[in-house]
Motif scaffolding. Structure first.
Motif, short mmCIF file in Angstrom:
data_model
loop_
_atom_site.label_atom_id
_atom_site.label_comp_id
_atom_site.label_asym_id
_atom_site.label_seq_id
_atom_site.Cartn_x
_atom_site.Cartn_y
_atom_site.Cartn_z
N ASN A 113 10.45 22.50 -30.68
CA ASN A 113 11.61 23.24 -31.17
C ASN A 113 11.91 24.50 -30.38
O ASN A 113 12.86 25.22 -30.69
CB ASN A 113 11.41 23.61 -32.64
CG ASN A 113 11.46 22.39 -33.56
OD1 ASN A 113 12.53 21.94 -33.96
ND2 ASN A 113 10.30 21.84 -33.87
N LEU A 114 11.09 24.79 -29.36
CA LEU A 114 11.28 26.00 -28.57
C LEU A 114 12.38 25.78 -27.53
O LEU A 114 12.41 24.75 -26.85
CB LEU A 114 9.98 26.38 -27.88
CG LEU A 114 9.93 27.75 -27.20
CD1 LEU A 114 10.01 28.85 -28.25
CD2 LEU A 114 8.63 27.89 -26.41
N LEU A 167 5.83 28.57 -23.44
CA LEU A 167 4.85 28.65 -24.52
C LEU A 167 3.45 28.76 -23.92
O LEU A 167 3.04 27.93 -23.10
CB LEU A 167 4.94 27.40 -25.41
CG LEU A 167 3.94 27.32 -26.56
CD1 LEU A 167 4.15 28.47 -27.54
CD2 LEU A 167 4.08 25.97 -27.28
N PHE A 168 2.71 29.80 -24.33
CA PHE A 168 1.34 30.00 -23.88
C PHE A 168 0.40 29.91 -25.08
O PHE A 168 0.68 30.46 -26.15
CB PHE A 168 1.18 31.37 -23.21
CG PHE A 168 1.92 31.50 -21.92
CD1 PHE A 168 1.30 31.22 -20.71
CD2 PHE A 168 3.25 31.90 -21.90
CE1 PHE A 168 1.99 31.33 -19.51
CE2 PHE A 168 3.95 32.02 -20.70
CZ PHE A 168 3.31 31.74 -19.51
N ILE A 169 -0.72 29.23 -24.90
CA ILE A 169 -1.72 29.09 -25.95
C ILE A 169 -2.96 29.85 -25.52
O ILE A 169 -3.54 29.57 -24.47
CB ILE A 169 -2.08 27.62 -26.21
CG1 ILE A 169 -0.82 26.75 -26.29
CG2 ILE A 169 -2.92 27.49 -27.47
CD1 ILE A 169 0.11 27.10 -27.42
N ALA A 170 -3.36 30.84 -26.33
CA ALA A 170 -4.53 31.65 -25.98
C ALA A 170 -5.40 31.86 -27.22
O ALA A 170 -4.94 31.72 -28.36
CB ALA A 170 -4.09 33.01 -25.42
N ASN A 189 0.82 25.65 -21.22
CA ASN A 189 0.09 26.70 -20.50
C ASN A 189 -1.03 27.24 -21.38
O ASN A 189 -0.77 27.86 -22.41
CB ASN A 189 1.04 27.85 -20.14
CG ASN A 189 2.25 27.37 -19.35
OD1 ASN A 189 2.15 27.07 -18.17
ND2 ASN A 189 3.39 27.28 -20.02
N PHE A 190 -2.26 26.98 -20.99
CA PHE A 190 -3.42 27.45 -21.76
C PHE A 190 -4.11 28.58 -21.00
O PHE A 190 -4.30 28.51 -19.78
CB PHE A 190 -4.40 26.30 -22.01
CG PHE A 190 -3.93 25.35 -23.08
CD1 PHE A 190 -4.37 25.49 -24.39
CD2 PHE A 190 -3.04 24.34 -22.78
CE1 PHE A 190 -3.93 24.63 -25.38
CE2 PHE A 190 -2.59 23.48 -23.76
CZ PHE A 190 -3.03 23.62 -25.07
#
Length: 250
Positions: free
Chosen positions: A12-13, A19-22, A37-38
């Protein structure tokens, strides 16, 4: 679940955003979302990890740059709500005090004078060379006469056997932050037992009453599996009775 949240946000972005996952267990999900992107946990506070101009991230940095120095990772406890051991195991491992001072100096070289000591459970800090504990580490850092404006501590376990000694040190030293973050989690003894926590509400009450200059800030978890309405009300009443400075509620 977190994977469902990531999937929902990704779908939905708007395409104009990345979008980054941290976070401490972020890489666990990398195999399920290979196109995202992690960010490794050790690099989650580095601006370059997010591939964006430094002027667009955390505007507060312009006012008071904050430096984080990890002193340990892992945890020897087995709290029922914690997923971390599933990914990385229980054993707590620590850096040497010399490595920690070196990390602080690197921050100072970048004109960062507000330092926070972090870790998964910093109360379990133990220098691998000589078993220096958390309080001894803090004293060692202070004795180095570094150019630090403020030294802060990440979340503290209320069951820490030296917590009153730690509070004495915080209150007596002007360099140490007077904000103390506690992983309280619940005001119900029954829920704390379900969580496999090692403190109770009486210990928390003693800590709160012991504080003079220190502002107590708490983490709470509500809706723990098996928590009843009555047990939730015990936490609610505990909060009303104690009148905390700040709450983080999960």
């Amino acid at each position: 679940s977190l994977s469902q949240i990531i999937d929902f946000v990704y779908k939905n972005l708007s395409s104009q955003y990345k979008l980054f996952i941290a976070g401490c267990d972020a890489l666990f999900y990398k195999e399920f979302f290979p196109n995202l992107n992690f960010i490794e946990d050790s690099k989650k506070l580095e601006k370059t990890s997010y591939q964006i101009p430094h002027t667009n991230i955390v505007k507060a940095d312009k006012v008071m740059p904050l430096g984080t120095v990890q002193i340990q990772t892992g945890c020897n406890n087995q709290c029922s709500y914690c997923a971390f051991p599933t990914f990385k195991g229980h054993k707590s491992t620590s850096k040497t005090k010399e490595e920690i001072v070196s990390d602080i100096k690197h921050n100072i070289e970048k004109n960062i004078y507000n330092i926070t000591l972090t870790g998964l459970n910093i109360c379990q800090y133990s220098d691998p060379n000589d078993n220096t504990n958390l309080i001894e580490l803090i004293q060692y850092i202070l004795n180095q006469k570094l150019n630090i404006d403020q030294l802060s501590l990440y979340s503290i376990d209320p069951a820490y056997d030296k917590i009153f000694e730690l509070m004495d040190l915080i209150e007596s030293n002007k360099t140490l932050s007077k904000n103390l973050y506690l992983a309280t989690q619940s005001g119900s003894d029954a829920v704390l037992k379900k969580m496999n926590r090692r403190h109770n509400s009486a210990k928390m009450q003693a800590i709160i009453e012991y504080a003079k200059k220190i502002k107590i800030r708490h983490d709470f978890i509500v809706g723990h599996p098996g928590e009843t309405e009555e047990e939730f009300k015990e936490t609610y009443d505990f909060i009303k009775k104690c009148g905390f400075n700040m709450l983080h509620v999960f």
